[in-house]
Design a protein around this motif. Sequence first.
Motif: not given
Lengths: 105, 187
Positions: A25-26, A28, A98, B86-87, B89-91, B93-94, B97
């Motif tokens: 998920l994290a 890209s 992305q 990488d971003s 915020a996405r890390a 939230s991952a 989760t």
Amino acid sequence: MSLDPLPLCLLFSSALFCLGLIGALARSNTILVLLGIELMLNAANLNFIAFWRYGPATSPATGVMFVMFSIAVAAAEAAVGLALIIAVYRHQKNIRLQEANRLKG
Amino acid sequence: MTAALVLIAVFTLATAAVALSLRNLIHSALLLSASWFGIAAFYLWAGAEFVAFAQVLVYVGAVSMVILFAVLLTRRSRADTVIGPDSVARAISAVITGMAVFGVLGVAILKTSFTRFSPAGVPALPGGTGVSPVIAAPTATVRDIGIQLMSTHAAALLIIGILLTVALLGAVVLAAQDGSESKQESP
């Protein structure tokens, strides 16, 4: 340690599954996402072996058979996934997820 | 016995976590093959020797090489194996989760009583705590596995063979150059 081996094995495999989930998920980069998915598949195989070793008695090689076929399917999945990555790279010179947002060839 | 399992688990989880957080793709692939080696050690610990050797052959040998090939085929320059950040915020939230999933799974595992899985003849201990009876490992020798593959699971073996053939042919078709494209590139 007060825990039995079977819950320990299950905790180990669920931790490995969650690591693979976090990685998929994290990140890209497409290759790292694929590696995370491979880790999740391996965590499932760990569960097969743990229940084969400590579960109720069945035919003696059932869990081993499951894991053998699962490893074969995972190898096919890795080959197809990496071929897809190479095809995507040839189209847009980039493997960031992305930027793979066009359906046109 | 349990100490060995904890050691194997810590090694596998640590290498996997570091591999998925590094920025250098080649370091990630090599560390992940170390993690797969740890999983093979777990199979050896559990008494499934054949699966351990299959894991070493398929994952540590083949899949890690395929991944290294993909890393090297998809870089733009000689030093382009380090990817950008990488971003965040996405890390985050991952990680949230993943932690939530692990919490759900962990509570479910710890709340389950596994005593009814003890084999017949060994009395299940009340409450699921205390010293568990030593469960005899099921034996699956290579001879057993071969006989079962050729008799009980023969259909599955054939289907796996067809699946592997089709998947590898499909991989070659996907990754192969188009004819027109390669003509343009080679004058």
